[in-house]
Design a protein around this motif. Structure first.
Motif: not given
Length: 70
Positions: A23-24, A43-44, A46-48, A50-51
């Motif tokens: 996730l960075g 944004p985080l 959404f990254r979670i 998507a992952l």
């Protein structure tokens, strides 16, 4: 806001550090997220989602308390 991030991470057998790397973010951020001590930025979130290949709403649910009535 509650989440099931810990259970999803465990299903994939990822360590907190591995999830953080994907996730960075730091392992400490993952710990705070899993313990409901930190709400992710949009944004985080959404990254979670998507992952884990699912909608944000499947991972994060709002607390039962809503905004105060006027």
């Amino acid at each position: 806001m509650r989440n099931d991030l810990k259970a999803r991470r465990a299903e994939r057998r990822w360590s907190q550090a591995e999830l953080g790397t994907a996730l960075g973010v730091s392992r400490q951020t993952v710990i705070a997220l899993e313990n409901d001590k930190y709400d992710p930025s949009l944004p985080l979130a959404f990254r979670i989602a998507a992952l884990f290949e699912c909608p944000i709403e499947e991972i994060f649910t709002p607390d039962e308390e809503g905004p105060a009535a006027p």
